[in-house]
Design an enzyme around this catalytic site. Structure first.
Site, short mmCIF file in Angstrom:
data_model
loop_
_atom_site.label_atom_id
_atom_site.label_comp_id
_atom_site.label_asym_id
_atom_site.label_seq_id
_atom_site.Cartn_x
_atom_site.Cartn_y
_atom_site.Cartn_z
N GLU A 113 0.85 -1.20 0.00
CA GLU A 113 0.00 0.00 0.00
C GLU A 113 0.88 1.24 0.00
O GLU A 113 1.93 1.28 0.66
CB GLU A 113 -0.89 -0.02 1.24
CG GLU A 113 -1.90 1.10 1.33
CD GLU A 113 -2.84 0.91 2.54
OE1 GLU A 113 -3.57 1.85 2.85
OE2 GLU A 113 -2.82 -0.18 3.16
N ASP A 115 0.17 5.33 0.61
CA ASP A 115 -0.90 6.21 1.10
C ASP A 115 -0.54 7.69 1.01
O ASP A 115 0.56 8.09 1.43
CB ASP A 115 -1.19 5.93 2.58
CG ASP A 115 -1.85 4.60 2.81
OD1 ASP A 115 -2.52 4.12 1.90
OD2 ASP A 115 -1.70 4.06 3.93
N GLU A 117 -2.76 10.86 2.52
CA GLU A 117 -3.97 11.25 3.26
C GLU A 117 -3.85 12.72 3.65
O GLU A 117 -2.89 13.11 4.30
CB GLU A 117 -4.15 10.38 4.50
CG GLU A 117 -4.33 8.91 4.22
CD GLU A 117 -4.54 8.08 5.47
OE1 GLU A 117 -5.31 7.11 5.41
OE2 GLU A 117 -3.94 8.42 6.51
N THR A 131 1.61 10.51 4.91
CA THR A 131 1.97 9.44 3.97
C THR A 131 2.41 8.20 4.73
O THR A 131 2.91 8.28 5.86
CB THR A 131 3.09 9.88 3.01
OG1 THR A 131 4.33 10.02 3.74
CG2 THR A 131 2.75 11.20 2.33
N ARG A 141 5.30 3.30 8.46
CA ARG A 141 6.36 4.14 7.88
C ARG A 141 5.80 5.55 7.59
O ARG A 141 5.90 6.05 6.48
CB ARG A 141 6.88 3.49 6.60
CG ARG A 141 7.50 2.11 6.81
CD ARG A 141 8.03 1.56 5.51
NE ARG A 141 8.82 0.35 5.72
CZ ARG A 141 8.38 -0.87 5.50
NH1 ARG A 141 7.13 -1.07 5.05
NH2 ARG A 141 9.16 -1.91 5.70
N GLU A 142 5.28 6.17 8.60
CA GLU A 142 4.60 7.45 8.42
C GLU A 142 5.58 8.61 8.27
O GLU A 142 6.57 8.70 9.01
CB GLU A 142 3.67 7.74 9.59
CG GLU A 142 2.56 6.73 9.80
CD GLU A 142 2.93 5.61 10.75
OE1 GLU A 142 4.15 5.47 11.08
OE2 GLU A 142 2.03 4.87 11.19
N ASP A 206 -11.90 11.39 15.27
CA ASP A 206 -11.29 10.92 16.50
C ASP A 206 -9.77 11.03 16.49
O ASP A 206 -9.13 10.91 17.53
CB ASP A 206 -11.71 9.47 16.78
CG ASP A 206 -11.36 8.52 15.65
OD1 ASP A 206 -11.32 8.99 14.48
OD2 ASP A 206 -11.14 7.33 15.91
N TRP A 207 -9.16 11.29 15.30
CA TRP A 207 -7.70 11.40 15.27
C TRP A 207 -7.15 12.38 14.22
O TRP A 207 -5.98 12.81 14.32
CB TRP A 207 -7.06 10.03 15.00
CG TRP A 207 -7.37 9.44 13.64
CD1 TRP A 207 -8.41 8.64 13.33
CD2 TRP A 207 -6.66 9.65 12.42
NE1 TRP A 207 -8.40 8.32 12.00
CE2 TRP A 207 -7.32 8.91 11.41
CE3 TRP A 207 -5.51 10.36 12.07
CZ2 TRP A 207 -6.89 8.89 10.08
CZ3 TRP A 207 -5.07 10.33 10.74
CH2 TRP A 207 -5.75 9.60 9.77
#
Length: 295
Positions: A113, A115, A117, A131, A141-142, A206-207
């Protein structure tokens, strides 16, 4: 089910979207292949609208308190560049998440994946681009970035470049993130599972905004984000090589050029606000992901 229209402002937004949809349907037979042909709606179709934005087919995703919306590509890809123009929610978008990402469709425990966002914000605050990259089921792996422009004022191009040596994330052609193939050093990398592109607009109050401290103001609903000029360019190998997966390991075909390296350094100096590789609360010397020591 709660009614879709929540306020006079919401009614105006929805009427505008319906008019845009009618304009799209009137013009679609005369249009070249575009986002309408490349993607399919998978949920929230009742709050999703195609329309003509100038000469381009565009898609509006909508979110209210009852549901968001989502699309996916009709095709699956292995080694491509995916470009899409997105215009994010104007005004107070706290608690919302607008996405574009790729994901494989095999067993979840080994999925791949990529990402992007976009985390909503209170009016006047900068957007955060979150990401993440999963390979063989392993994520965490943010990296997060503050965009250096207002992504709600106009469309901007967001790109995923995936080849056998690198995964690059680009914003308006500027590389902001690189994940290198270090499989030979024991780090998983997406190499064999094809992926579809997805785009969505959904609620994560919520986050999503300041760790959930800022909640969604549902009086502002429906929230709307726009996508257009979805384009896929298949990876091209060196002359004489059958496809990118056969590119010799020592080939320089996918080496990063000086512009890309310079862009990545500029973003590190000016835009990145979180990097999992430097999170000393989350990791210590023995638990730090291996790729972080290979940068």
């Amino acid at each position: 089910m709660a009614p879709l229209l929540q306020s006079p402002a919401s009614s105006t937004k929805l009427c505008s979207l319906l008019l845009l949809t009618l304009a799209f349907l009137a013009a679609v037979d005369q249009s070249a292949a575009g986002i309408f042909d490349e993607i399919e709606l998978i949920w929230g179709a009742s709050r999703t609208y195609f329309f003509m934005d100038g000469d381009s087919e565009a898609l509006a995703l909508s979110l209210d308190k009852s549901q968001g919306s989502c699309f996916r590509s009709r095709e699956k890809y292995l080694y491509v560049q995916i470009d899409v123009e997105i215009k994010l929610i104007e005004g107070d978008s706290a608690g919302t998440v607008c996405t574009v990402y790729t994901i494989s469709e095999g067993p979840w425990e080994i999925h791949d994946e990529i990402d992007l966002e976009f985390l909503g914000n209170a009016t006047g605050q900068p957007y955060t681009l979150h990401t993440n990259i999963f390979a063989n089921g392993v994520g965490g792996r943010e990296q997060q970035f503050r965009l250096w422009f207002d992504p709600t004022a106009d469309y901007h191009t967001y790109s995923i470049v995936w080849n056998p040596n690198h995964i690059l994330i680009l914003v308006d052609g500027k590389a902001i993130r690189d994940f290198k193939n270090n499989e030979d050093k024991g780090v998983a990398f997406p190499t064999w599972q094809s992926m579809r592109t997805f785009g969505s607009l959904w609620s994560a109050e919520d986050w999503a905004t300041q760790g959930g401290r800022i909640k969604t103001d549902w009086k502002q609903a429906p929230f709307v984000s726009y996508y257009r000029n979805y384009n896929v360019t298949w990876c091209r190998p060196s002359p004489g090589v059958a496809w990118c997966g056969d590119e010799p390991r020592d080939s320089a075909r996918f080496d990063l050029d000086q512009k890309t390296l310079g862009d990545l350094q500029w973003v590190r100096d000016n835009s990145i606000i979180y990097d999992y590789c430097t999170d000393t609360v989350r990791f210590n010397a023995s638990t730090l992901p291996k790729e972080c020591t290979l940068q």
